[in-house]
Motif scaffolding. Structure first.
Motif, mmCIF file in Angstrom:
data_model
loop_
_atom_site.group_PDB
_atom_site.id
_atom_site.type_symbol
_atom_site.label_atom_id
_atom_site.label_comp_id
_atom_site.label_asym_id
_atom_site.label_seq_id
_atom_site.Cartn_x
_atom_site.Cartn_y
_atom_site.Cartn_z
ATOM 1 N N VAL A 41 4.714 4.926 2.971
ATOM 2 C CA VAL A 41 4.091 6.158 3.747
ATOM 3 C C VAL A 41 2.579 5.996 3.593
ATOM 4 N N VAL A 42 2.081 5.808 2.460
ATOM 5 C CA VAL A 42 0.714 5.597 2.069
ATOM 6 C C VAL A 42 0.292 4.551 3.144
ATOM 7 N N ASN A 43 0.774 3.419 3.135
ATOM 8 C CA ASN A 43 0.395 2.265 3.831
ATOM 9 C C ASN A 43 0.434 2.504 5.338
ATOM 10 N N ALA A 44 1.406 3.440 5.856
ATOM 11 C CA ALA A 44 1.328 3.759 7.258
ATOM 12 C C ALA A 44 0.412 4.548 7.515
ATOM 13 N N LEU A 45 -0.013 5.668 6.768
ATOM 14 C CA LEU A 45 -1.218 6.380 6.783
ATOM 15 C C LEU A 45 -2.530 5.721 6.681
ATOM 16 N N LEU A 46 -2.694 4.887 6.167
ATOM 17 C CA LEU A 46 -3.872 3.946 5.924
ATOM 18 C C LEU A 46 -4.226 3.480 7.273
ATOM 19 N N PHE A 47 -2.870 2.665 7.666
ATOM 20 C CA PHE A 47 -2.930 2.064 9.035
ATOM 21 C C PHE A 47 -3.190 2.840 10.055
ATOM 22 N N LEU A 48 -2.869 4.034 10.241
ATOM 23 C CA LEU A 48 -3.116 4.986 11.135
ATOM 24 C C LEU A 48 -4.607 5.683 11.019
ATOM 25 N N LEU A 49 -4.886 5.636 10.011
ATOM 26 C CA LEU A 49 -6.544 5.985 9.584
ATOM 27 C C LEU A 49 -7.255 4.964 10.086
ATOM 28 N N THR A 50 -6.886 3.429 10.037
ATOM 29 C CA THR A 50 -7.676 2.474 10.705
ATOM 30 C C THR A 50 -8.004 2.747 12.162
ATOM 31 N N ILE A 54 3.862 -2.735 7.609
ATOM 32 C CA ILE A 54 4.690 -3.833 7.106
ATOM 33 C C ILE A 54 4.651 -4.957 7.606
ATOM 34 N N VAL A 55 4.570 -5.176 8.969
ATOM 35 C CA VAL A 55 4.197 -6.508 9.665
ATOM 36 C C VAL A 55 2.885 -6.987 9.407
ATOM 37 N N MET A 56 1.980 -6.350 9.016
ATOM 38 C CA MET A 56 0.711 -6.664 8.612
ATOM 39 C C MET A 56 0.757 -7.200 7.189
ATOM 40 N N ALA A 57 1.649 -6.471 6.254
ATOM 41 C CA ALA A 57 1.699 -7.213 4.800
ATOM 42 C C ALA A 57 2.358 -8.233 4.785
ATOM 43 N N VAL A 58 3.542 -8.376 5.570
ATOM 44 C CA VAL A 58 4.452 -9.578 5.533
ATOM 45 C C VAL A 58 3.540 -10.654 6.119
ATOM 46 N N VAL A 59 3.095 -10.733 7.266
ATOM 47 C CA VAL A 59 2.399 -11.621 7.742
ATOM 48 C C VAL A 59 1.185 -12.242 7.052
ATOM 49 N N LEU A 101 -10.823 -12.410 5.521
ATOM 50 C CA LEU A 101 -11.057 -11.451 6.838
ATOM 51 C C LEU A 101 -10.042 -12.231 8.136
ATOM 52 N N VAL A 102 -10.311 -13.599 7.903
ATOM 53 C CA VAL A 102 -9.656 -14.375 9.080
ATOM 54 C C VAL A 102 -8.194 -13.999 8.970
ATOM 55 N N ILE A 103 -7.702 -14.129 7.816
ATOM 56 C CA ILE A 103 -6.216 -14.032 7.525
ATOM 57 C C ILE A 103 -5.685 -12.698 7.858
ATOM 58 N N THR A 104 -6.609 -11.526 7.567
ATOM 59 C CA THR A 104 -6.166 -10.140 7.899
ATOM 60 C C THR A 104 -6.287 -9.995 9.592
ATOM 61 N N ALA A 105 -7.454 -10.704 10.328
ATOM 62 C CA ALA A 105 -7.687 -10.516 11.822
ATOM 63 C C ALA A 105 -6.387 -11.148 12.487
ATOM 64 N N PHE A 106 -5.918 -12.446 11.795
ATOM 65 C CA PHE A 106 -4.670 -13.108 12.359
ATOM 66 C C PHE A 106 -3.397 -12.192 12.280
ATOM 67 N N ALA A 107 -3.413 -11.502 11.174
ATOM 68 C CA ALA A 107 -2.177 -10.874 10.791
ATOM 69 C C ALA A 107 -2.002 -9.494 11.764
ATOM 70 N N LEU A 108 -3.345 -8.972 11.939
ATOM 71 C CA LEU A 108 -3.505 -7.906 12.881
ATOM 72 C C LEU A 108 -3.204 -8.436 14.431
ATOM 73 N N TRP A 109 -3.469 -9.703 14.739
ATOM 74 C CA TRP A 109 -3.156 -9.999 15.980
ATOM 75 C C TRP A 109 -1.611 -10.273 16.340
ATOM 76 N N ILE A 161 3.940 -8.176 17.942
ATOM 77 C CA ILE A 161 5.310 -7.661 17.516
ATOM 78 C C ILE A 161 5.581 -6.158 17.704
ATOM 79 N N VAL A 162 4.650 -5.411 17.163
ATOM 80 C CA VAL A 162 5.053 -4.000 17.025
ATOM 81 C C VAL A 162 4.543 -3.252 18.313
ATOM 82 N N PRO A 163 5.414 -2.317 19.102
ATOM 83 C CA PRO A 163 5.143 -1.384 20.089
ATOM 84 C C PRO A 163 4.266 -0.340 19.759
ATOM 85 N N GLY A 164 3.141 0.025 20.247
ATOM 86 C CA GLY A 164 2.422 1.127 19.866
ATOM 87 C C GLY A 164 1.117 0.632 18.891
#
Length: 127
Positions: free
Chosen positions: A74-83, A107-112, A7-15, A20-23
């Motif tokens: 595409v699936v990952n993008a749509l799941l991120f949009l759903l989030t 993509i950035v979330m996955a890599v980070v 959870l901490v790793i995901t929250a940090f990656a989200l931050w 990094i990502v505009p939008g």
């Protein structure tokens, strides 16, 4: 303990993604509100991925095969949009502005997340 570390790793990656990502934005008024928002959105992201991703993989396996796995982007993008949509429905100060923000955000979330997971493993090593 592994779930909390994840959870901490995901929250940090989200931050990092919001930096990094505009939008992809967290618009908390205070630092505490921003951190709590990131943690709650990380939980939402985890639940969305845990519940929907396996179902989508089963029903969309033909698309995965025909696109040699590129359909996963595409699936990952749509799941991120759903989030982002779920966070907006819960009136959290988090938003994802459109498909391309979701695409690059995923993509950035996955890599980070992967990079942090390499350094900080989910489970302590057993000796």
């Amino acid at each position: 303990m592994g779930l909390l570390i994840r959870l901490v790793i995901t929250a940090f990656a989200l931050w990092i993604t919001t930096l990094i990502v505009p939008g992809v934005e967290v618009t908390g008024r205070t630092g505490t509100e921003t951190v709590l928002t990131l943690v709650v959105v990380a939980v939402i992201f985890g639940v969305v991925n845990a519940v929907l991703k396996p179902v989508i993989k089963v029903f969309g396996c033909v698309f995965y095969l025909f696109t040699l796995g590129l359909f996963a982007l595409v699936v990952n993008a749509l799941l991120f949009l759903l989030t982002g949509w779920i966070a907006r429905q819960l009136q959290l100060p988090f938003q994802v502005d459109g498909f391309w923000a979701g695409f690059w955000g995923a993509i950035v979330m996955a890599v980070v997340s992967w990079l942090i997971s390499v350094v900080v493993p989910d489970r302590p090593s057993r000796r």
